[in-house]
Design a protein around this motif. Structure first.
Motif, PDB file in Angstrom:
ATOM      1  N   VAL A 148       1.242 -11.096   1.824  1.00 36.31           N
ATOM      2  CA  VAL A 148       1.863 -10.437   0.413  1.00 36.31           C
ATOM      3  C   VAL A 148       2.576 -11.607  -0.015  1.00 36.31           C
ATOM      4  N   GLN A 149       3.327 -12.351   0.592  1.00 30.54           N
ATOM      5  CA  GLN A 149       4.152 -13.279   0.042  1.00 30.54           C
ATOM      6  C   GLN A 149       3.257 -14.579  -0.431  1.00 30.54           C
ATOM      7  N   ALA A 150       2.226 -14.787   0.583  1.00 29.19           N
ATOM      8  CA  ALA A 150       1.338 -16.019   0.307  1.00 29.19           C
ATOM      9  C   ALA A 150       0.536 -15.824  -1.217  1.00 29.19           C
ATOM     10  N   ILE A 151       0.161 -14.582  -1.308  1.00 30.99           N
ATOM     11  CA  ILE A 151      -0.529 -13.955  -2.402  1.00 30.99           C
ATOM     12  C   ILE A 151       0.192 -14.142  -3.655  1.00 30.99           C
ATOM     13  N   GLU A 152       1.317 -13.622  -3.634  1.00 32.39           N
ATOM     14  CA  GLU A 152       2.310 -13.454  -4.669  1.00 32.39           C
ATOM     15  C   GLU A 152       2.637 -15.002  -5.268  1.00 32.39           C
ATOM     16  N   GLU A 153       2.692 -15.894  -4.360  1.00 37.26           N
ATOM     17  CA  GLU A 153       2.996 -17.249  -4.592  1.00 37.26           C
ATOM     18  C   GLU A 153       1.774 -17.979  -5.225  1.00 37.26           C
ATOM     19  N   LEU A 154       0.618 -17.600  -4.723  1.00 36.47           N
ATOM     20  CA  LEU A 154      -0.678 -18.016  -5.180  1.00 36.47           C
ATOM     21  C   LEU A 154      -1.284 -17.716  -6.467  1.00 36.47           C
ATOM     22  N   VAL A 155      -1.310 -16.410  -6.679  1.00 37.69           N
ATOM     23  CA  VAL A 155      -1.887 -15.655  -7.733  1.00 37.69           C
ATOM     24  C   VAL A 155      -1.040 -15.085  -8.679  1.00 37.69           C
ATOM     25  N   SER A 156       0.387 -14.996  -8.412  1.00 38.16           N
ATOM     26  CA  SER A 156       1.368 -14.299  -9.117  1.00 38.16           C
ATOM     27  C   SER A 156       0.951 -12.698  -9.445  1.00 38.16           C
ATOM     28  N   ILE A 157       0.337 -12.170  -8.471  1.00 36.34           N
ATOM     29  CA  ILE A 157       0.269 -10.510  -8.555  1.00 36.34           C
ATOM     30  C   ILE A 157       1.138 -10.242  -7.133  1.00 36.34           C
ATOM     31  N   LYS A 158       1.559  -8.989  -7.377  1.00 38.31           N
ATOM     32  CA  LYS A 158       2.124  -8.348  -6.200  1.00 38.31           C
ATOM     33  C   LYS A 158       1.498  -7.217  -5.517  1.00 38.31           C
ATOM     34  N   PRO A 159       0.743  -7.627  -4.392  1.00 36.85           N
ATOM     35  CA  PRO A 159       0.050  -6.431  -3.652  1.00 36.85           C
ATOM     36  C   PRO A 159       1.153  -5.396  -3.016  1.00 36.85           C
ATOM     37  N   GLN A 160       0.524  -4.556  -2.548  1.00 34.40           N
ATOM     38  CA  GLN A 160       1.439  -3.596  -1.747  1.00 34.40           C
ATOM     39  C   GLN A 160       0.934  -3.155  -0.513  1.00 34.40           C
ATOM     40  N   ILE A 161       1.917  -2.863   0.493  1.00 39.54           N
ATOM     41  CA  ILE A 161       1.446  -2.862   1.876  1.00 39.54           C
ATOM     42  C   ILE A 161       1.395  -1.284   2.200  1.00 39.54           C
ATOM     43  N   ASP A 193      -2.832  -2.262   6.100  1.00 39.78           N
ATOM     44  CA  ASP A 193      -3.487  -2.424   4.848  1.00 39.78           C
ATOM     45  C   ASP A 193      -2.726  -3.214   3.647  1.00 39.78           C
ATOM     46  N   ILE A 194      -3.371  -4.048   2.947  1.00 42.74           N
ATOM     47  CA  ILE A 194      -2.754  -4.700   1.930  1.00 42.74           C
ATOM     48  C   ILE A 194      -3.638  -4.244   0.860  1.00 42.74           C
ATOM     49  N   LEU A 195      -3.069  -3.826  -0.394  1.00 43.28           N
ATOM     50  CA  LEU A 195      -3.523  -3.087  -1.632  1.00 43.28           C
ATOM     51  C   LEU A 195      -3.320  -3.796  -2.754  1.00 43.28           C
ATOM     52  N   ILE A 196      -4.183  -3.857  -3.864  1.00 46.30           N
ATOM     53  CA  ILE A 196      -3.758  -4.123  -5.108  1.00 46.30           C
ATOM     54  C   ILE A 196      -4.319  -2.796  -5.823  1.00 46.30           C
ATOM     55  N   ASP A 197      -3.391  -2.260  -6.419  1.00 46.53           N
ATOM     56  CA  ASP A 197      -3.805  -0.931  -7.429  1.00 46.53           C
ATOM     57  C   ASP A 197      -4.327   0.001  -6.601  1.00 46.53           C
ATOM     58  N   GLY A 198      -4.163   0.237  -5.355  1.00 49.83           N
ATOM     59  CA  GLY A 198      -4.598   1.201  -4.348  1.00 49.83           C
ATOM     60  C   GLY A 198      -6.105   0.941  -3.805  1.00 49.83           C
ATOM     61  N   LEU A 228      12.074  -6.597   4.332  1.00 47.64           N
ATOM     62  CA  LEU A 228      11.166  -7.240   3.537  1.00 47.64           C
ATOM     63  C   LEU A 228       9.914  -6.069   3.325  1.00 47.64           C
ATOM     64  N   TRP A 229       9.363  -5.552   4.451  1.00 46.96           N
ATOM     65  CA  TRP A 229       8.331  -4.762   4.617  1.00 46.96           C
ATOM     66  C   TRP A 229       8.493  -3.637   3.603  1.00 46.96           C
ATOM     67  N   GLU A 230       9.534  -2.992   3.666  1.00 42.56           N
ATOM     68  CA  GLU A 230      10.024  -1.790   2.837  1.00 42.56           C
ATOM     69  C   GLU A 230      10.083  -2.110   1.463  1.00 42.56           C
ATOM     70  N   SER A 231      10.210  -3.480   0.929  1.00 42.21           N
ATOM     71  CA  SER A 231      10.072  -3.688  -0.369  1.00 42.21           C
ATOM     72  C   SER A 231       8.778  -3.777  -1.238  1.00 42.21           C
ATOM     73  N   TYR A 232       7.827  -4.167  -0.151  1.00 43.14           N
ATOM     74  CA  TYR A 232       6.326  -3.949  -0.487  1.00 43.14           C
ATOM     75  C   TYR A 232       5.728  -2.809  -0.117  1.00 43.14           C
ATOM     76  N   ALA A 233       6.156  -1.861   0.524  1.00 43.44           N
ATOM     77  CA  ALA A 233       5.248  -0.750   0.993  1.00 43.44           C
ATOM     78  C   ALA A 233       5.094   0.279  -0.270  1.00 43.44           C
ATOM     79  N   VAL A 234       3.965   0.930  -0.196  1.00 42.46           N
ATOM     80  CA  VAL A 234       3.424   1.723  -1.358  1.00 42.46           C
ATOM     81  C   VAL A 234       3.820   3.005  -0.870  1.00 42.46           C
ATOM     82  N   SER A 235       4.043   3.478   0.321  1.00 43.12           N
ATOM     83  CA  SER A 235       4.061   5.017   0.495  1.00 43.12           C
ATOM     84  C   SER A 235       5.582   5.321   0.694  1.00 43.12           C
ATOM     85  N   ILE A 236       6.583   4.600   0.628  1.00 43.16           N
ATOM     86  CA  ILE A 236       7.957   5.146   0.985  1.00 43.16           C
ATOM     87  C   ILE A 236       8.206   6.030  -0.163  1.00 43.16           C
TER      88      ILE A 236
END
Ligand code: BT5
Length: 324
Positions: free
Chosen positions: A163-176, A181-186, A271-279
């Motif tokens: 997730v951090q690598a993708i955020e840095e490369l393309v400036s979108i914030k995926p979710q875990i 699973d790493i998701l973008i918009d579900g 860190l994980w919880e900050s990216y988690a989609v389901s919490i």
């Protein structure tokens, strides 16, 4: 099939900038013009750009970008991960190759990268769709001095790193989505598979398989995946430089892995919880023992998912598929 494709590519190689007619190609490889057209479509899906002109035929204007070992090596910011890279054009599964290498004594940080997997694997004998030249299909060998039951935490370490690598490369914030699973918009953009070789009290190796959908177009996915999968290209409209992304992912994994080995799981958990989609959401966990419906509270210090059922009882989930 691949033999025909090879002959087709050889013909284009020899023709340079000249057009080759459909009929010529059909005669050459011994099939119909419709079959030639189908092969051309397949090549397009693999990332070849072909120009088609009436009465003239076809020619290749751009070949797909391959990942080269040198490209990955140049500018690699790691000390261990990726210092040994096994690059393969086509394999059944990079996990299998990495397992063999690890049994043969490959050092920690050895990476296997393939352009295509013919039998890419998910968890529980599921398959992972891994088309040629468009994704990142790689396995990383780690040899942590940990008790075997801690190995699943490395899935979460890896998820945060990707997730951090993708955020840095393309400036979108995926979710875990727990656990892997790493998701973008579900929609699923990355899957992680952690496999363990261990004795009762020590890990021999952990093989972390990472599948990132980078440059696929939606049409290449089989129908059952079209509504649930996505790629970085679909989401950003841009072609991703896969070698750059590999380097970034390896650097992030190495950093977080070191943090994890030195400070334990807690910083990773935050860190994980900050990216988690389901919490905080109501979810269904599908498990071998049956389904559990409840609210996702977070993860434990072991990396297990905490869920509260409708009676207020808290359950720990170690292995499941989650539906949100
Ligand atoms: C995973 O399993 O998500 C783990 C995937 C790990 C793939 C990597 S690639 C490099 C290494 N070598 C391998 O052979 N594997 C690893 P799981 O949570 O079980 O999800 C599998 C499910 O995801 C499938 O049943 C499909 O529904 C879906 N799926 C398959 N291919 C996909 C793709 N390319 N993109 C998105 N979803 C996909």
């Amino acid at each position: 099939q691949s033999e025909l494709r090879k002959r087709l590519l050889d013909a284009f190689t020899n023709s340079g900038d000249d057009f080759l007619s459909g009929q010529y190609l059909a005669d050459l490889i011994g099939c119909t013009r419709t079959a030639v057209w189908k092969h051309i479509e397949e090549l397009r899906k693999e990332g070849f750009e072909l120009e088609a002109v009436r009465r003239k035929g076809y020619r290749i204007v751009k070949v797909p970008e391959k990942i080269t070992e040198n490209e990955v090596r140049l500018g690699l910011m790691t000390k261990r991960l990726g210092q040994h890279i096994h690059y393969e054009e086509s394999v059944d599964s990079t996990q299998k190759i990495a397992l063999q290498l690890s049994l043969d004594g490959a050092p920690e940080g050895t990476v296997v990268i393939a352009e295509e997997q013919t039998n890419g694997r998910g968890r529980m004998a599921r398959t992972w769709f891994s088309p040629k030249y468009t994704g990142i299909w790689m396995s990383v060998i780690l040899r942590p001095q940990l008790l075997p039951h801690k190995a699943p935490q490395l899935t979460l370490v890896t998820a945060v790193a990707v997730v951090q690598a993708i955020e840095e490369l393309v400036s979108i914030k995926p979710q875990i989505k727990w656990p892997n699973d790493i998701l973008i918009d579900g929609k699923k953009m990355t899957g992680i598979l952690t496999e363990l070789q261990a004795e009762s009290d020590r890990i021999n190796s952990v093989i972390i398989g990472i599948g990132i959908n980078a440059n696929q177009e939606l049409e290449v996915y089989p129908e059952e995946l079209q509504s649930i999968a996505t790629s970085l290209r679909i989401e950003t409209g841009k072609t991703i430089n896969r070698a750059e992304l590999i380097k970034l992912v390896l650097a992030k994994i190495e950093h977080l892995y070191d943090v994890y080995l030195q400070e334990g799981f807690y910083p990773i958990k935050l860190l994980w919880e900050s990216y988690a989609v389901s919490i905080g959401k109501m979810i269904t966990a599908r498990m071998l023992q049956g389904n559990l419906y409840g609210k996702a509270l977070g993860i434990t210090d072991d990396g297990a998912l905490m869920m509260e059922d409708e009676l207020g009882k808290v359950h720990l989930v170690y292995s499941a598929d989650i539906e949100i």
